[in-house]
Design a protein around this motif. Structure first.
Motif, PDB file in Angstrom:
ATOM      1  N   GLU A 139      64.042  38.100  34.224  1.00 12.04           N
ATOM      2  CA  GLU A 139      65.369  38.276  34.745  1.00 12.04           C
ATOM      3  C   GLU A 139      65.771  37.292  35.669  1.00 12.04           C
ATOM      4  OE1 GLU A 139      65.303  43.272  35.000  1.00 12.04           O
ATOM      5  OE2 GLU A 139      65.169  42.027  36.845  1.00 12.04           O
ATOM      6  N   LEU A 140      67.159  36.632  35.520  1.00  7.78           N
ATOM      7  CA  LEU A 140      67.587  35.793  36.271  1.00  7.78           C
ATOM      8  C   LEU A 140      68.771  36.343  37.155  1.00  7.78           C
ATOM      9  CD1 LEU A 140      67.909  32.723  36.664  1.00  7.78           C
ATOM     10  CD2 LEU A 140      69.784  32.516  34.859  1.00  7.78           C
ATOM     11  N   TYR A 141      68.672  35.682  38.581  1.00  8.23           N
ATOM     12  CA  TYR A 141      69.647  36.015  39.509  1.00  8.23           C
ATOM     13  C   TYR A 141      70.434  34.843  39.942  1.00  8.23           C
ATOM     14  CZ  TYR A 141      67.580  40.765  39.361  1.00  8.23           C
ATOM     15  OH  TYR A 141      67.050  41.931  38.847  1.00  8.23           O
ATOM     16  N   LYS A 148      72.904  38.125  32.811  1.00 11.69           N
ATOM     17  CA  LYS A 148      72.463  38.739  31.662  1.00 11.69           C
ATOM     18  C   LYS A 148      72.269  37.590  30.641  1.00 11.69           C
ATOM     19  CE  LYS A 148      73.434  42.085  27.714  1.00 11.69           C
ATOM     20  NZ  LYS A 148      74.337  42.918  27.308  1.00 11.69           N
ATOM     21  N   LEU A 149      70.829  37.372  29.909  1.00 18.98           N
ATOM     22  CA  LEU A 149      70.706  36.258  29.261  1.00 18.98           C
ATOM     23  C   LEU A 149      70.276  37.097  27.852  1.00 18.98           C
ATOM     24  CD1 LEU A 149      68.060  34.350  31.405  1.00 18.98           C
ATOM     25  CD2 LEU A 149      70.305  33.932  31.003  1.00 18.98           C
ATOM     26  N   THR A 150      70.310  36.254  26.681  1.00 22.65           N
ATOM     27  CA  THR A 150      69.943  36.811  25.585  1.00 22.65           C
ATOM     28  C   THR A 150      68.270  36.638  25.370  1.00 22.65           C
ATOM     29  OG1 THR A 150      69.855  34.442  24.500  1.00 22.65           O
ATOM     30  CG2 THR A 150      72.178  35.976  24.264  1.00 22.65           C
ATOM     31  N   PRO A 151      67.589  37.492  24.407  1.00 21.31           N
ATOM     32  CA  PRO A 151      66.000  37.238  24.460  1.00 21.31           C
ATOM     33  C   PRO A 151      65.797  35.573  24.292  1.00 21.31           C
ATOM     34  CG  PRO A 151      66.824  38.954  23.120  1.00 21.31           C
ATOM     35  CD  PRO A 151      68.053  38.199  23.715  1.00 21.31           C
ATOM     36  N   TYR A 152      66.287  34.875  23.520  1.00 22.31           N
ATOM     37  CA  TYR A 152      66.202  33.243  23.409  1.00 22.31           C
ATOM     38  C   TYR A 152      66.335  32.659  24.932  1.00 22.31           C
ATOM     39  CZ  TYR A 152      65.256  33.608  18.305  1.00 22.31           C
ATOM     40  OH  TYR A 152      64.822  34.028  17.039  1.00 22.31           O
ATOM     41  N   GLU A 153      67.511  32.672  25.242  1.00 21.63           N
ATOM     42  CA  GLU A 153      67.596  32.245  26.672  1.00 21.63           C
ATOM     43  C   GLU A 153      66.779  32.869  27.627  1.00 21.63           C
ATOM     44  OE1 GLU A 153      72.595  32.335  25.986  1.00 21.63           O
ATOM     45  OE2 GLU A 153      71.832  33.748  27.451  1.00 21.63           O
ATOM     46  N   THR A 157      64.557  29.900  29.665  1.00 20.51           N
ATOM     47  CA  THR A 157      64.687  29.858  31.250  1.00 20.51           C
ATOM     48  C   THR A 157      63.309  30.204  32.018  1.00 20.51           C
ATOM     49  OG1 THR A 157      67.133  30.710  31.140  1.00 20.51           O
ATOM     50  CG2 THR A 157      65.848  30.926  33.173  1.00 20.51           C
ATOM     51  N   LYS A 158      62.382  31.098  31.317  1.00 20.86           N
ATOM     52  CA  LYS A 158      61.131  31.261  31.883  1.00 20.86           C
ATOM     53  C   LYS A 158      60.473  29.884  32.079  1.00 20.86           C
ATOM     54  CE  LYS A 158      56.960  33.847  31.552  1.00 20.86           C
ATOM     55  NZ  LYS A 158      56.151  35.087  30.848  1.00 20.86           N
ATOM     56  N   PHE A 159      60.347  29.432  30.455  1.00 21.20           N
ATOM     57  CA  PHE A 159      59.637  28.075  30.674  1.00 21.20           C
ATOM     58  C   PHE A 159      60.321  27.058  31.472  1.00 21.20           C
ATOM     59  CE2 PHE A 159      58.103  24.242  28.339  1.00 21.20           C
ATOM     60  CZ  PHE A 159      56.796  24.835  28.157  1.00 21.20           C
ATOM     61  N   MET A 160      61.349  26.903  31.448  1.00 19.10           N
ATOM     62  CA  MET A 160      61.908  25.902  32.485  1.00 19.10           C
ATOM     63  C   MET A 160      61.690  25.988  33.572  1.00 19.10           C
ATOM     64  SD  MET A 160      63.068  23.762  30.263  1.00 19.10           S
ATOM     65  CE  MET A 160      63.900  22.531  30.813  1.00 19.10           C
ATOM     66  N   PHE A 161      61.692  27.205  34.097  1.00 21.29           N
ATOM     67  CA  PHE A 161      61.441  27.560  35.933  1.00 21.29           C
ATOM     68  C   PHE A 161      60.116  27.256  36.023  1.00 21.29           C
ATOM     69  CE2 PHE A 161      65.456  29.537  36.394  1.00 21.29           C
ATOM     70  CZ  PHE A 161      66.001  29.635  37.786  1.00 21.29           C
ATOM     71  N   GLN A 162      59.048  27.717  34.953  1.00 17.75           N
ATOM     72  CA  GLN A 162      57.838  27.344  35.252  1.00 17.75           C
ATOM     73  C   GLN A 162      57.474  25.822  35.300  1.00 17.75           C
ATOM     74  OE1 GLN A 162      56.401  30.025  32.424  1.00 17.75           O
ATOM     75  NE2 GLN A 162      55.599  31.428  33.718  1.00 17.75           N
ATOM     76  N   ASN A 163      58.199  25.149  34.706  1.00 18.18           N
ATOM     77  CA  ASN A 163      58.171  23.596  34.431  1.00 18.18           C
ATOM     78  C   ASN A 163      59.108  22.873  35.160  1.00 18.18           C
ATOM     79  OD1 ASN A 163      55.689  23.107  32.359  1.00 18.18           O
ATOM     80  ND2 ASN A 163      56.946  24.856  31.831  1.00 18.18           N
ATOM     81  N   PHE A 164      59.724  23.302  36.342  1.00 20.46           N
ATOM     82  CA  PHE A 164      60.600  22.659  37.086  1.00 20.46           C
ATOM     83  C   PHE A 164      60.267  21.205  37.434  1.00 20.46           C
ATOM     84  CE2 PHE A 164      62.512  21.587  41.264  1.00 20.46           C
ATOM     85  CZ  PHE A 164      63.677  21.917  40.804  1.00 20.46           C
ATOM     86  N   GLY A 165      61.170  20.348  37.322  1.00 20.15           N
ATOM     87  CA  GLY A 165      60.799  18.941  37.714  1.00 20.15           C
ATOM     88  C   GLY A 165      60.127  18.188  36.641  1.00 20.15           C
ATOM     89  N   LYS A 166      59.642  18.519  35.540  1.00 23.60           N
ATOM     90  CA  LYS A 166      58.948  18.174  34.513  1.00 23.60           C
ATOM     91  C   LYS A 166      59.727  18.010  33.286  1.00 23.60           C
ATOM     92  CE  LYS A 166      54.339  19.709  36.250  1.00 23.60           C
ATOM     93  NZ  LYS A 166      54.069  18.357  36.749  1.00 23.60           N
ATOM     94  N   ASN A 167      59.388  16.540  32.602  1.00 24.46           N
ATOM     95  CA  ASN A 167      60.035  16.679  31.290  1.00 24.46           C
ATOM     96  C   ASN A 167      59.193  17.678  30.258  1.00 24.46           C
ATOM     97  OD1 ASN A 167      61.395  14.484  32.209  1.00 24.46           O
ATOM     98  ND2 ASN A 167      60.155  12.985  31.365  1.00 24.46           N
ATOM     99  N   SER A 194      74.522  26.957  26.532  1.00 25.15           N
ATOM    100  CA  SER A 194      74.780  28.287  27.222  1.00 25.15           C
ATOM    101  C   SER A 194      74.139  28.455  28.488  1.00 25.15           C
ATOM    102  CB  SER A 194      74.301  29.436  26.317  1.00 25.15           C
ATOM    103  OG  SER A 194      74.903  29.326  25.009  1.00 25.15           O
ATOM    104  N   LEU A 195      72.845  27.981  28.688  1.00 27.51           N
ATOM    105  CA  LEU A 195      72.345  28.143  30.029  1.00 27.51           C
ATOM    106  C   LEU A 195      73.001  27.112  30.913  1.00 27.51           C
ATOM    107  CD1 LEU A 195      68.541  28.275  29.020  1.00 27.51           C
ATOM    108  CD2 LEU A 195      70.022  30.269  29.943  1.00 27.51           C
ATOM    109  N   ARG A 196      73.517  26.083  30.652  1.00 26.72           N
ATOM    110  CA  ARG A 196      74.006  24.946  31.452  1.00 26.72           C
ATOM    111  C   ARG A 196      75.541  25.670  31.953  1.00 26.72           C
ATOM    112  NH1 ARG A 196      73.029  19.895  27.237  1.00 26.72           N
ATOM    113  NH2 ARG A 196      71.105  19.173  28.512  1.00 26.72           N
TER     114      ARG A 196
END
Length: 215
Positions: A139-141, A148-153, A157-167, A194-196
């Motif tokens: 869940e994103l806040y 609210k996010l779609t399943p793909y979003e 989002t989870k992957f990007m948060f877990q890899n913050f600051g990395k390419n 959409s996330l942007r």
């Protein structure tokens, strides 16, 4: 298990700290100079980094300054013999979360480490700027309000948060999104856009993929 990067060129102190962290069930990667630390940070994700300042090639202050400017927000503790006010001020100016002067009490170090980890990763949540992502519930806040996010979003989002600051390679994202489906690069771009629009600062790295940076 939390992953710690230890930048320390004193062999005896390093061995003692590694034993201490192992006993606390932390996973530790030890490096002896700033360049080696930078190389490791580029390829691995850490929950906490502990830097000495006076180390070869790139000192701790310059290393952290470069990391923060690149968008890396991993919590950092300076562990240093530099005890003057100017050094203390410099440490926090470049983005340190804590500053401990040598010699120090090992129990106090553990207390500070646990407090910092709770602050950043309480209940398995990752906080970046005005966003919080709940890893367990996906869940994103934003500013405390549920987004609210779609399943793909949610997966992206989870992957990007877990890899913050990395390419992050677009192929990495497609691999985790294509389980049982077949997503195109064009569809991935739609989800990223959409996330942007939500406000997540995901930038495009030409020829590579994407990078999630601080606002």
């Amino acid at each position: 298990m939390k992953n710690i990067l230890l930048l320390e060129d004193n062999e005896i102190l390093s061995e003692t700290l590694i034993e201490l962290f192992d006993a606390e069930e932390f996973s530790v990667v030890h490096v002896k100079d700033g360049q080696e630390a930078l190389d490791v940070i580029f390829i691995s994700k850490f929950d906490l980094m502990i830097f000495d300042v006076n180390v070869p090639f790139i000192n701790g202050f310059e290393l952290l300054k470069d990391l923060r400017e690149s968008g890396n927000r991993t919590p950092v503790i300076f562990l240093t013999a530099l005890s003057d006010i100017a050094s203390l001020s410099r440490g926090f100016e470049v983005g340190a979360d804590d500053y401990i002067k040598k010699p120090f009490d090992f129990d106090e170090l553990l207390i500070r480490i646990r407090a910092l980890l709770r602050k950043y990763y309480i209940d398995n949540k990752i906080e970046i700027d005005n966003f919080i992502f709940d890893i367990d519930n996906k869940e994103l806040y934003k500013d405390g309000k549920f987004v609210k996010l779609t399943p793909y979003e949610s997966i992206i989002t989870k992957f990007m948060f877990q890899n913050f600051g990395k390419n992050v390679s677009k192929y990495e994202l497609l691999d985790i999104l294509n389980e049982g489906n077949e997503m195109s690069e064009g569809a991935l771009r739609v989800h990223i856009n959409s996330l942007r629009k939500i406000g997540l600062p995901i930038i495009t790295i030409r020829g590579v993929g994407y990078r999630f940076e601080a606002l």
